[in-house]
Design a protein around this motif. Structure first.
Motif, PDB file in Angstrom:
ATOM      1  N   ARG A  75       7.823   0.221   7.093  1.00  0.00           N
ATOM      2  CA  ARG A  75       6.973  -0.856   7.581  1.00  0.00           C
ATOM      3  C   ARG A  75       7.691  -2.202   7.507  1.00  0.00           C
ATOM      4  O   ARG A  75       7.156  -3.223   7.928  1.00  0.00           O
ATOM      5  CB  ARG A  75       5.674  -0.913   6.751  1.00  0.00           C
ATOM      6  CG  ARG A  75       4.809   0.312   6.892  1.00  0.00           C
ATOM      7  CD  ARG A  75       4.302   0.446   8.328  1.00  0.00           C
ATOM      8  NE  ARG A  75       3.581  -0.748   8.730  1.00  0.00           N
ATOM      9  CZ  ARG A  75       2.296  -0.977   8.481  1.00  0.00           C
ATOM     10  NH1 ARG A  75       1.575  -0.078   7.853  1.00  0.00           N
ATOM     11  NH2 ARG A  75       1.731  -2.092   8.867  1.00  0.00           N
TER      12      ARG A  75
ATOM     13  N   PHE B  83      14.208 -11.151  12.855  1.00  0.00           N
ATOM     14  CA  PHE B  83      14.141 -11.298  11.397  1.00  0.00           C
ATOM     15  C   PHE B  83      13.772 -12.733  11.044  1.00  0.00           C
ATOM     16  O   PHE B  83      14.186 -13.673  11.725  1.00  0.00           O
ATOM     17  CB  PHE B  83      15.518 -11.002  10.761  1.00  0.00           C
ATOM     18  CG  PHE B  83      15.885  -9.548  10.713  1.00  0.00           C
ATOM     19  CD1 PHE B  83      15.647  -8.798   9.568  1.00  0.00           C
ATOM     20  CD2 PHE B  83      16.474  -8.926  11.801  1.00  0.00           C
ATOM     21  CE1 PHE B  83      16.001  -7.448   9.520  1.00  0.00           C
ATOM     22  CE2 PHE B  83      16.822  -7.580  11.772  1.00  0.00           C
ATOM     23  CZ  PHE B  83      16.583  -6.852  10.617  1.00  0.00           C
TER      24      PHE B  83
ATOM     25  N   LEU C 102      11.860  -3.878   7.541  1.00  0.00           N
ATOM     26  CA  LEU C 102      13.317  -3.732   7.540  1.00  0.00           C
ATOM     27  C   LEU C 102      13.865  -5.025   6.962  1.00  0.00           C
ATOM     28  O   LEU C 102      13.451  -6.112   7.365  1.00  0.00           O
ATOM     29  CB  LEU C 102      13.814  -3.527   8.973  1.00  0.00           C
ATOM     30  CG  LEU C 102      15.327  -3.354   9.173  1.00  0.00           C
ATOM     31  CD1 LEU C 102      15.877  -2.163   8.400  1.00  0.00           C
ATOM     32  CD2 LEU C 102      15.652  -3.187  10.662  1.00  0.00           C
TER      33      LEU C 102
ATOM     34  N   SER D 120      -2.334   6.599  -0.155  1.00  0.00           N
ATOM     35  CA  SER D 120      -0.979   6.111   0.141  1.00  0.00           C
ATOM     36  C   SER D 120      -0.241   5.672  -1.129  1.00  0.00           C
ATOM     37  O   SER D 120       0.975   5.839  -1.233  1.00  0.00           O
ATOM     38  CB  SER D 120      -1.018   4.960   1.151  1.00  0.00           C
ATOM     39  OG  SER D 120      -1.767   3.870   0.641  1.00  0.00           O
TER      40      SER D 120
ATOM     41  N   GLN E  76       0.806  -1.231   0.000  1.00  0.00           N
ATOM     42  CA  GLN E  76       0.000   0.000   0.000  1.00  0.00           C
ATOM     43  C   GLN E  76       0.834   1.274   0.000  1.00  0.00           C
ATOM     44  O   GLN E  76       0.462   2.273   0.626  1.00  0.00           O
ATOM     45  CB  GLN E  76      -0.994  -0.037   1.173  1.00  0.00           C
ATOM     46  CG  GLN E  76      -1.911  -1.275   1.064  1.00  0.00           C
ATOM     47  CD  GLN E  76      -3.015  -1.309   2.086  1.00  0.00           C
ATOM     48  OE1 GLN E  76      -3.576  -0.279   2.437  1.00  0.00           O
ATOM     49  NE2 GLN E  76      -3.358  -2.506   2.542  1.00  0.00           N
TER      50      GLN E  76
ATOM     51  N   VAL F 215       3.270   2.534  18.048  1.00  0.00           N
ATOM     52  CA  VAL F 215       4.409   2.190  18.912  1.00  0.00           C
ATOM     53  C   VAL F 215       4.288   2.898  20.262  1.00  0.00           C
ATOM     54  O   VAL F 215       3.943   4.070  20.313  1.00  0.00           O
ATOM     55  CB  VAL F 215       5.734   2.595  18.214  1.00  0.00           C
ATOM     56  CG1 VAL F 215       6.901   2.219  19.108  1.00  0.00           C
ATOM     57  CG2 VAL F 215       5.848   1.884  16.889  1.00  0.00           C
TER      58      VAL F 215
ATOM     59  N   LEU G 235      12.022  -8.137   8.619  1.00  0.00           N
ATOM     60  CA  LEU G 235      11.462  -7.833   9.945  1.00  0.00           C
ATOM     61  C   LEU G 235      10.328  -6.827   9.726  1.00  0.00           C
ATOM     62  O   LEU G 235      10.572  -5.705   9.281  1.00  0.00           O
ATOM     63  CB  LEU G 235      12.546  -7.218  10.829  1.00  0.00           C
ATOM     64  CG  LEU G 235      12.117  -6.760  12.231  1.00  0.00           C
ATOM     65  CD1 LEU G 235      11.745  -7.943  13.107  1.00  0.00           C
ATOM     66  CD2 LEU G 235      13.249  -5.973  12.901  1.00  0.00           C
ATOM     67  N   ALA G 236       9.102  -7.270  10.016  1.00  0.00           N
ATOM     68  CA  ALA G 236       7.953  -6.350   9.894  1.00  0.00           C
ATOM     69  C   ALA G 236       8.003  -5.357  11.039  1.00  0.00           C
ATOM     70  O   ALA G 236       8.306  -5.725  12.177  1.00  0.00           O
ATOM     71  CB  ALA G 236       6.653  -7.145   9.922  1.00  0.00           C
ATOM     72  N   LEU G 237       7.735  -4.090  10.736  1.00  0.00           N
ATOM     73  CA  LEU G 237       7.756  -3.053  11.769  1.00  0.00           C
ATOM     74  C   LEU G 237       6.334  -2.579  12.022  1.00  0.00           C
ATOM     75  O   LEU G 237       5.499  -2.576  11.123  1.00  0.00           O
ATOM     76  CB  LEU G 237       8.611  -1.863  11.306  1.00  0.00           C
ATOM     77  CG  LEU G 237      10.066  -2.188  10.944  1.00  0.00           C
ATOM     78  CD1 LEU G 237      10.748  -0.950  10.377  1.00  0.00           C
ATOM     79  CD2 LEU G 237      10.827  -2.689  12.158  1.00  0.00           C
ATOM     80  N   LEU G 238       6.071  -2.173  13.232  1.00  0.00           N
ATOM     81  CA  LEU G 238       4.748  -1.653  13.561  1.00  0.00           C
ATOM     82  C   LEU G 238       4.588  -0.257  12.974  1.00  0.00           C
ATOM     83  O   LEU G 238       5.563   0.483  12.872  1.00  0.00           O
ATOM     84  CB  LEU G 238       4.583  -1.565  15.083  1.00  0.00           C
ATOM     85  CG  LEU G 238       4.547  -2.908  15.798  1.00  0.00           C
ATOM     86  CD1 LEU G 238       4.566  -2.687  17.301  1.00  0.00           C
ATOM     87  CD2 LEU G 238       3.298  -3.683  15.391  1.00  0.00           C
ATOM     88  N   PRO G 239       3.354   0.110  12.604  1.00  0.00           N
ATOM     89  CA  PRO G 239       3.149   1.501  12.163  1.00  0.00           C
ATOM     90  C   PRO G 239       3.572   2.430  13.300  1.00  0.00           C
ATOM     91  O   PRO G 239       3.409   2.117  14.479  1.00  0.00           O
ATOM     92  CB  PRO G 239       1.639   1.589  11.941  1.00  0.00           C
ATOM     93  CG  PRO G 239       1.170   0.194  11.788  1.00  0.00           C
ATOM     94  CD  PRO G 239       2.116  -0.673  12.583  1.00  0.00           C
ATOM     95  N   LYS G 240       4.122   3.558  12.902  1.00  0.00           N
ATOM     96  CA  LYS G 240       4.702   4.505  13.853  1.00  0.00           C
ATOM     97  C   LYS G 240       3.723   4.895  14.978  1.00  0.00           C
ATOM     98  O   LYS G 240       4.088   4.972  16.135  1.00  0.00           O
ATOM     99  CB  LYS G 240       5.123   5.753  13.073  1.00  0.00           C
ATOM    100  CG  LYS G 240       6.177   6.570  13.751  1.00  0.00           C
ATOM    101  CD  LYS G 240       6.574   7.725  12.839  1.00  0.00           C
ATOM    102  CE  LYS G 240       7.398   8.738  13.581  1.00  0.00           C
ATOM    103  NZ  LYS G 240       7.670   9.906  12.742  1.00  0.00           N
TER     104      LYS G 240
ATOM    105  N   GLN H 233      11.742   2.532  12.069  1.00  0.00           N
ATOM    106  CA  GLN H 233      10.376   2.731  12.521  1.00  0.00           C
ATOM    107  C   GLN H 233      10.046   4.229  12.623  1.00  0.00           C
ATOM    108  O   GLN H 233       9.002   4.675  12.157  1.00  0.00           O
ATOM    109  CB  GLN H 233      10.226   2.064  13.889  1.00  0.00           C
ATOM    110  CG  GLN H 233       8.847   1.547  14.155  1.00  0.00           C
ATOM    111  CD  GLN H 233       8.876   0.419  15.181  1.00  0.00           C
ATOM    112  OE1 GLN H 233       9.704   0.396  16.098  1.00  0.00           O
ATOM    113  NE2 GLN H 233       7.981  -0.515  15.032  1.00  0.00           N
TER     114      GLN H 233
END
Lengths: 164, 164
Positions: free
Chosen positions: A125, A147, A127, B45, A86, B164, B156-161, A120
């Motif tokens: 979204r 990871f 890394l 987006s 997205q 957090v 590595l999936a990151l959380l939306p800012k 972040q």
């Protein structure tokens, strides 16, 4: 958070005065010694690459500095805009090194925790990184950080332009 | 060579008028349908991501267009400056899709041969990509083009800012 201090160590953006130390770190490694060319004066290709990296706002070349002023680690964080997920920004890590004598003290972990937080903070979204299958200890290190080895990292070496 | 014509197909840089078709392609896929959100009007987006990509000279978002004017494929090529490999530029491919009805005609091959040539022309010494281990047919396709699965592609999936 574009720098971070922890006990006797500081993570900060690389400056041109650090270039020599960074290339030395990259070359001091079983895989790196085959492909780098650390000598004095430093080959011009490194100087030009440093200028390209420094002038690109999507690149963050970092160093880990001991309180004595010695650079003992490095990492390059890259932000890439994509339509996928997205319209997300992905962060990517490459060129990670910790000086041999300083390994096993959690400094790699410290450097990566900075990178994860930074990615972040910048709205990434995902890394991602690729790691050579010849470095099993590195794969375990990344897995401990969360990871997942969900993808194949595929590489195609290209001939220098003039040889084509 | 920043575009290429082959029989009834043309590879060219994506323009804003193509955005709808590209997102539709990205969403029309077993993995893509879980993570994309193709609807009309297109979520903002995607529009913002397209602007980020278009204004970044290291990004080349391409489309494969049929002579009828229909976009039937896409690929994003990224150039990243590094110190490693004696100060090299690497090229990276992501977000590759060929429309279902047009698969099995060598169009993926056509699109990749363009990308390999383009990366070489731009002075890249390495072309890389990661591919989901859940897509074995894609891995075979890349191996036929000469790519080696020498690395693990770690994510590595990151959380939306805001979470957090």
């Amino acid at each position: 958070m574009d720098f971070l201090r922890h006990k006797d160590f500081l993570i900060r953006k690389a400056e041109s005065k650090d270039l020599n130390s960074i290339v030395k770190l990259l070359a001091d490694d079983p895989l790196g010694e085959k492909r780098e060319n650390y000598q004095q004066p430093l080959p011009e290709s490194y100087v030009q690459a440093f200028e390209r990296i420094s002038s690109d706002t999507n690149q963050e070349l970092m160093v880990l500095e001991h309180v004595s002023g010695t650079v003992i680690g490095t990492l390059q964080l890259t932000f890439i805009p994509y339509l996928t997920h997205q319209g997300s920004i992905r962060a990517q890590i490459e060129a990670v090194r910790i000086k041999k004598e300083f390994r096993g003290q959690g400094l790699g972990d410290f450097l990566f925790r900075w990178a994860i937080q930074r990615a972040q903070d910048q709205g990434a979204r995902m890394l991602q990184l690729t790691t050579d299958k010849q470095r099993p200890e590195a794969i375990e290190f990344y897995e401990r950080l969360g990871f997942k080895a969900s993808h194949e990292g595929m590489k195609l070496a290209l001939l220098p332009k003039n040889d084509v």
